[in-house]
Design a protein around this motif. Sequence first.
Motif, mmCIF file in Angstrom:
data_model
loop_
_atom_site.group_PDB
_atom_site.id
_atom_site.type_symbol
_atom_site.label_atom_id
_atom_site.label_comp_id
_atom_site.label_asym_id
_atom_site.label_seq_id
_atom_site.Cartn_x
_atom_site.Cartn_y
_atom_site.Cartn_z
ATOM 1 N N SER A 145 66.975 -17.949 -11.582
ATOM 2 C CA SER A 145 66.533 -16.619 -11.997
ATOM 3 C C SER A 145 67.712 -15.668 -12.129
ATOM 4 O O SER A 145 67.636 -14.689 -12.878
ATOM 5 N N MET A 146 68.817 -15.960 -11.456
ATOM 6 C CA MET A 146 70.020 -15.127 -11.573
ATOM 7 C C MET A 146 70.819 -15.464 -12.828
ATOM 8 O O MET A 146 71.820 -14.806 -13.120
ATOM 9 N N GLY A 147 70.393 -16.509 -13.543
ATOM 10 C CA GLY A 147 71.074 -16.858 -14.790
ATOM 11 C C GLY A 147 72.191 -17.857 -14.629
ATOM 12 O O GLY A 147 72.958 -18.096 -15.576
ATOM 13 N N ILE A 148 72.327 -18.481 -13.475
ATOM 14 C CA ILE A 148 73.388 -19.469 -13.258
ATOM 15 C C ILE A 148 72.997 -20.768 -13.959
ATOM 16 O O ILE A 148 71.899 -21.291 -13.742
ATOM 17 N N PRO A 149 73.857 -21.336 -14.804
ATOM 18 C CA PRO A 149 73.543 -22.590 -15.513
ATOM 19 C C PRO A 149 73.276 -23.725 -14.525
ATOM 20 O O PRO A 149 73.869 -23.779 -13.438
ATOM 21 N N LEU A 150 72.395 -24.643 -14.903
ATOM 22 C CA LEU A 150 72.043 -25.752 -14.010
ATOM 23 C C LEU A 150 73.260 -26.597 -13.650
ATOM 24 O O LEU A 150 73.366 -27.086 -12.524
ATOM 25 N N HIS A 151 74.202 -26.780 -14.594
ATOM 26 C CA HIS A 151 75.346 -27.652 -14.302
ATOM 27 C C HIS A 151 76.349 -27.005 -13.343
ATOM 28 O O HIS A 151 77.289 -27.663 -12.902
ATOM 29 N N ARG A 152 76.115 -25.724 -12.981
ATOM 30 C CA ARG A 152 76.998 -25.065 -12.024
ATOM 31 C C ARG A 152 76.365 -24.971 -10.633
ATOM 32 O O ARG A 152 76.968 -24.422 -9.719
#
Length: 390
Positions: free
Chosen positions: A4-11
């Motif tokens: 929800s914070m917008g962090i990409p899944l690969h990170r």
Amino acid sequence: LLVSMGIPLHRIREIRHLYGLDPNGTSPIDFGFASPQSSEVQRKPRAKGHVIAVRITAENPEAGFKPSSGMMQSLNFRSSTNVWGYFSVSANGGLHEYADSQFGHIFAYGSSREQARQSMVVALKEISIRGDFRTTVEYLVRLLEMPDFRSNAFTTAWLDRLISAHLTAERPDTELAVICGAATMAQNESVQLLDAFKKAMDRGQAPNKELLKTAFLIEFIYEGMRYKFIASRTGPTGWILYINGAKVAVDVRPLSDGGILVLMDGKSHACYTSAEVGATRLLVDERTCLLEEEVDPTQLRSPSPGKLVRFLVDSGDHVKCGEAYAEIEVMKMYMQLTTSEDGVVQFVKQPGAALGAGEVIGVLTLDDPSLVKHAKPFEGQLAACGPPQA
């Protein structure tokens, strides 16, 4: 939260670990394994088993999942190898009317979906929750044992149909419920009189002879039928229950946790009672039933603690049976209150007022009092029972 914070899944560290990559790396993840080289640098996640999770909420499934609040007397749950759970409320704690209705979460693991389901059913049947509020535990057991859930052929529409059909949790046998109900209510009345007798003696007062009576009139309504017992005490733990010329012998013994052990026909049943608005909730062998009182339709009462949000009709208006007249807030949910008969309403509360369970909101002047339906008296005979103890 990270998504929800917008962090990409690969990170995200946990996602990278799931695919066998360096948790601290930043390289992209080929989630669909579209590239042939992806199988050489990352791992394809594989399920190791099945998990079923259930939420334990303070809601009454038989009243449209109406949330409720109150104190919790006891909570007994033991985690095992395949079952784990946590609760936000402990014994002697409570839920207030502005809290969320969910207070527990249970997870069951199995090598197959059926093993996980069986583990969850066993865990829910073994859990014991006693308090001022109803829970969804018995309802969840009923759902998990239904053929559609067993075969994994259910949808949200399936659950909506069950709710519309007023599916209820498994209840105790009718005769067992009414006999245990009469026995526990007689025992509770007797204990109250005995306590009053002792208090009078401690104060040096002459007790009223009514405090020593051994026969009690017990009346309640169960599943639309009115039962009228005469309960006569025959000894320290013995009772005879009379109804329609028949009698049933029971033995009643108090339990250390506030419950009552009822012995009848050579079997024992653990019973617990708690007061509700216009009824007594009875728990017999971990199965819940409701022993109701005759409802006065002229009294418009709040079914549970909460806040009066607004009126949907004006004072002095005419309402039809089943028409909503007010809206209350209970545990972050808005509920509409409806009338049970036709008539004219007069309100005695103002919007924004805090309401207690059973508190009068208004008065309904009936169009025709003769049309009020009353419970039908029980005129049959209970099955013959053996002695209380084998």
